[in-house]
Scaffold this motif. Structure first.
Motif, PDB file in Angstrom:
ATOM      1  N   MET A   1      35.490  86.006  63.089  1.00 16.01           N
ATOM      2  CA  MET A   1      35.595  85.216  62.172  1.00 16.01           C
ATOM      3  C   MET A   1      34.586  84.729  62.528  1.00 16.01           C
ATOM      4  SD  MET A   1      37.672  83.448  60.411  1.00 16.01           S
ATOM      5  CE  MET A   1      37.695  81.490  59.913  1.00 16.01           C
ATOM      6  N   VAL A   2      34.231  84.294  63.746  1.00 14.13           N
ATOM      7  CA  VAL A   2      32.803  83.629  64.435  1.00 14.13           C
ATOM      8  C   VAL A   2      30.925  84.426  63.313  1.00 14.13           C
ATOM      9  CG1 VAL A   2      30.801  82.861  65.639  1.00 14.13           C
ATOM     10  CG2 VAL A   2      33.673  82.961  66.596  1.00 14.13           C
ATOM     11  N   LEU A   3      30.981  85.291  62.962  1.00 22.29           N
ATOM     12  CA  LEU A   3      30.295  85.773  62.001  1.00 22.29           C
ATOM     13  C   LEU A   3      30.091  85.483  61.429  1.00 22.29           C
ATOM     14  CD1 LEU A   3      30.441  89.508  63.273  1.00 22.29           C
ATOM     15  CD2 LEU A   3      28.905  88.123  64.111  1.00 22.29           C
ATOM     16  N   LEU A   4      31.123  85.395  59.808  1.00 21.87           N
ATOM     17  CA  LEU A   4      31.513  84.657  59.117  1.00 21.87           C
ATOM     18  C   LEU A   4      31.444  82.793  59.644  1.00 21.87           C
ATOM     19  CD1 LEU A   4      32.842  85.535  55.988  1.00 21.87           C
ATOM     20  CD2 LEU A   4      34.740  84.555  56.547  1.00 21.87           C
ATOM     21  N   GLN A   5      31.898  82.114  60.408  1.00 28.07           N
ATOM     22  CA  GLN A   5      30.923  81.227  60.337  1.00 28.07           C
ATOM     23  C   GLN A   5      29.432  80.843  60.000  1.00 28.07           C
ATOM     24  OE1 GLN A   5      33.376  79.478  63.628  1.00 28.07           O
ATOM     25  NE2 GLN A   5      34.622  78.713  61.953  1.00 28.07           N
ATOM     26  N   LEU A   6      28.976  81.822  61.395  1.00 23.45           N
ATOM     27  CA  LEU A   6      27.820  82.223  61.350  1.00 23.45           C
ATOM     28  C   LEU A   6      26.910  82.246  60.369  1.00 23.45           C
ATOM     29  CD1 LEU A   6      26.960  83.626  64.872  1.00 23.45           C
ATOM     30  CD2 LEU A   6      25.799  81.966  64.216  1.00 23.45           C
ATOM     31  N   PHE A   7      27.034  83.434  60.031  1.00 26.14           N
ATOM     32  CA  PHE A   7      26.760  83.252  57.976  1.00 26.14           C
ATOM     33  C   PHE A   7      26.477  82.386  57.006  1.00 26.14           C
ATOM     34  CE2 PHE A   7      27.202  84.932  54.068  1.00 26.14           C
ATOM     35  CZ  PHE A   7      25.600  85.761  53.627  1.00 26.14           C
ATOM     36  N   TRP A   8      28.355  81.753  57.605  1.00 27.21           N
ATOM     37  CA  TRP A   8      27.978  80.652  56.646  1.00 27.21           C
ATOM     38  C   TRP A   8      27.131  79.517  56.444  1.00 27.21           C
ATOM     39  CZ3 TRP A   8      28.929  79.056  51.274  1.00 27.21           C
ATOM     40  CH2 TRP A   8      29.025  78.190  51.392  1.00 27.21           C
ATOM     41  N   SER A   9      26.994  79.172  57.442  1.00 26.37           N
ATOM     42  CA  SER A   9      26.753  78.132  58.392  1.00 26.37           C
ATOM     43  C   SER A   9      24.817  77.866  58.022  1.00 26.37           C
ATOM     44  CB  SER A   9      26.565  77.866  60.420  1.00 26.37           C
ATOM     45  OG  SER A   9      27.874  77.257  60.168  1.00 26.37           O
ATOM     46  N   PHE A  10      24.578  79.017  57.899  1.00 32.14           N
ATOM     47  CA  PHE A  10      23.020  79.308  57.683  1.00 32.14           C
ATOM     48  C   PHE A  10      23.022  80.165  56.524  1.00 32.14           C
ATOM     49  CE2 PHE A  10      22.821  79.424  62.772  1.00 32.14           C
ATOM     50  CZ  PHE A  10      21.676  79.306  63.059  1.00 32.14           C
ATOM     51  N   PHE A  11      23.656  80.176  55.980  1.00 27.92           N
ATOM     52  CA  PHE A  11      23.637  80.202  54.165  1.00 27.92           C
ATOM     53  C   PHE A  11      23.064  79.345  54.217  1.00 27.92           C
ATOM     54  CE2 PHE A  11      24.936  80.499  50.247  1.00 27.92           C
ATOM     55  CZ  PHE A  11      24.378  81.508  49.167  1.00 27.92           C
ATOM     56  N   GLN A  12      23.868  78.187  54.229  1.00 26.57           N
ATOM     57  CA  GLN A  12      23.524  76.578  54.268  1.00 26.57           C
ATOM     58  C   GLN A  12      22.473  75.419  54.073  1.00 26.57           C
ATOM     59  OE1 GLN A  12      26.585  74.336  55.005  1.00 26.57           O
ATOM     60  NE2 GLN A  12      27.887  76.260  54.851  1.00 26.57           N
ATOM     61  N   ILE A  13      22.633  76.442  55.234  1.00 25.79           N
ATOM     62  CA  ILE A  13      20.707  75.915  56.247  1.00 25.79           C
ATOM     63  C   ILE A  13      19.994  76.813  54.861  1.00 25.79           C
ATOM     64  CG2 ILE A  13      19.147  75.678  58.082  1.00 25.79           C
ATOM     65  CD1 ILE A  13      21.821  75.883  59.934  1.00 25.79           C
ATOM     66  N   GLY A  14      19.927  77.662  54.501  1.00 22.84           N
ATOM     67  CA  GLY A  14      18.517  78.359  54.156  1.00 22.84           C
ATOM     68  C   GLY A  14      18.502  78.129  52.584  1.00 22.84           C
ATOM     69  N   LEU A  15      19.744  77.240  51.940  1.00 21.47           N
ATOM     70  CA  LEU A  15      19.688  77.440  51.070  1.00 21.47           C
ATOM     71  C   LEU A  15      19.425  75.325  50.604  1.00 21.47           C
ATOM     72  CD1 LEU A  15      21.166  77.978  48.021  1.00 21.47           C
ATOM     73  CD2 LEU A  15      23.470  76.587  48.693  1.00 21.47           C
ATOM     74  N   PHE A  16      19.747  75.197  51.366  1.00 22.03           N
ATOM     75  CA  PHE A  16      19.201  73.446  51.851  1.00 22.03           C
ATOM     76  C   PHE A  16      17.930  73.183  52.270  1.00 22.03           C
ATOM     77  CE2 PHE A  16      23.843  73.667  50.434  1.00 22.03           C
ATOM     78  CZ  PHE A  16      23.868  72.918  49.315  1.00 22.03           C
ATOM     79  N   SER A  17      17.628  73.792  53.190  1.00 24.78           N
ATOM     80  CA  SER A  17      16.408  73.651  53.624  1.00 24.78           C
ATOM     81  C   SER A  17      15.563  73.877  53.094  1.00 24.78           C
ATOM     82  CB  SER A  17      16.223  74.231  54.693  1.00 24.78           C
ATOM     83  OG  SER A  17      15.904  75.423  54.844  1.00 24.78           O
ATOM     84  N   ILE A  18      14.638  72.485  51.865  1.00 25.70           N
ATOM     85  CA  ILE A  18      13.824  72.528  51.020  1.00 25.70           C
ATOM     86  C   ILE A  18      12.471  72.238  52.110  1.00 25.70           C
ATOM     87  CG2 ILE A  18      12.573  71.871  49.113  1.00 25.70           C
ATOM     88  CD1 ILE A  18      15.409  71.365  47.951  1.00 25.70           C
ATOM     89  N   GLY A  19      11.655  72.415  52.191  1.00 25.60           N
ATOM     90  CA  GLY A  19       9.755  72.461  52.695  1.00 25.60           C
ATOM     91  C   GLY A  19      10.239  73.134  53.992  1.00 25.60           C
ATOM     92  N   GLY A  20      10.943  74.257  53.885  1.00 26.01           N
ATOM     93  CA  GLY A  20      10.542  74.533  55.530  1.00 26.01           C
ATOM     94  C   GLY A  20      10.905  75.117  56.633  1.00 26.01           C
ATOM     95  N   GLY A  21      10.563  75.396  57.664  1.00 24.41           N
ATOM     96  CA  GLY A  21      11.197  74.866  58.853  1.00 24.41           C
ATOM     97  C   GLY A  21      11.225  73.712  59.441  1.00 24.41           C
ATOM     98  N   TYR A  22      10.702  73.019  59.348  1.00 19.36           N
ATOM     99  CA  TYR A  22      10.690  71.585  60.180  1.00 19.36           C
ATOM    100  C   TYR A  22      11.666  70.728  59.681  1.00 19.36           C
ATOM    101  CZ  TYR A  22       6.496  73.084  62.879  1.00 19.36           C
ATOM    102  OH  TYR A  22       5.318  73.487  63.287  1.00 19.36           O
TER     103      TYR A  22
END
Length: 187
Positions: A1-22
């Motif tokens: 379950m933690v792996l799915l939460q990790l994937f979903w959390s970082f999927f959202q980060i990757g989806l909404f982080s417009i502008g790069g890492g900072y």
């Protein structure tokens, strides 16, 4: 379950982080520290520091480091894939759309409208990390006299060196690390 939460959390980060890492830093902080409480703010600041110092994109490095911290090697792989996957899809789609419609003024207007939002996200992340370094917390403290003067000195000297002599930030970060080890072991 933690792996799915990790994937979903970082999927959202990757989806909404417009502008790069900072620009992704406040999103990562929200998911990892505030929402799931996987890390403390101090651990988050340490991971961000390491992610900035290691080669590669900050968001991917932090996904890898957070994944390792939470679920070992499988966690690192899942979090990194979650962070990269939306970017791959978005970039391929946008490249096609931009190539096809690049002459339209609406496309230029959308890109122009995103710039201020990206600057605000970067400023937010910078202010949170600065407060963490100077006060040991991510919000303005009630007592402003509780400042960590060693951190203030390192920030001021580092900023001065960067502006005055235009030295590479890598050398300034390494010097700040050495100064921190020396000063914190003395005081």
């Amino acid at each position: 379950m933690v792996l799915l939460q990790l994937f979903w959390s970082f999927f959202q980060i990757g989806l909404f982080s417009i502008g790069g890492g900072y620009a992704a830093m406040p999103l990562i902080q929200n998911q990892v520290v505030d929402l799931h409480s996987w890390l403390t703010m101090t651990q988050f600041a340490d991971i961000m520091t390491i992610a900035e110092m290691t080669p590669g994109p900050i968001a991917i490095n932090s996904a890898t480091f957070v994944g390792i911290q939470i679920a070992g090697i499988p966690g690192a792989l899942v979090a990194t894939m979650g962070c990269v996957f939306p970017s791959c899809i978005i970039v391929m789609t946008l490249a096609y759309v931009y190539y096809r419609f690049r002459g339209l003024s609406m496309v230029q207007g959308v890109l122009g409208g995103l710039r201020p939002a990206v600057i605000a996200m970067i400023a937010s992340a910078g202010i949170s990390l600065l407060l963490m370094a100077l006060y040991g917390q991510k919000t303005w403290p009630a007592d402003l006299s509780a400042v960590n003067y060693i951190s203030v000195a390192i920030v001021v000297v580092g900023f001065f060196i960067l502006r005055k002599w235009k030295i590479s930030p890598i050398y300034v970060m390494a010097g700040a690390g050495v100064a921190g080890v020396i000063l914190y072991s003395i005081f």
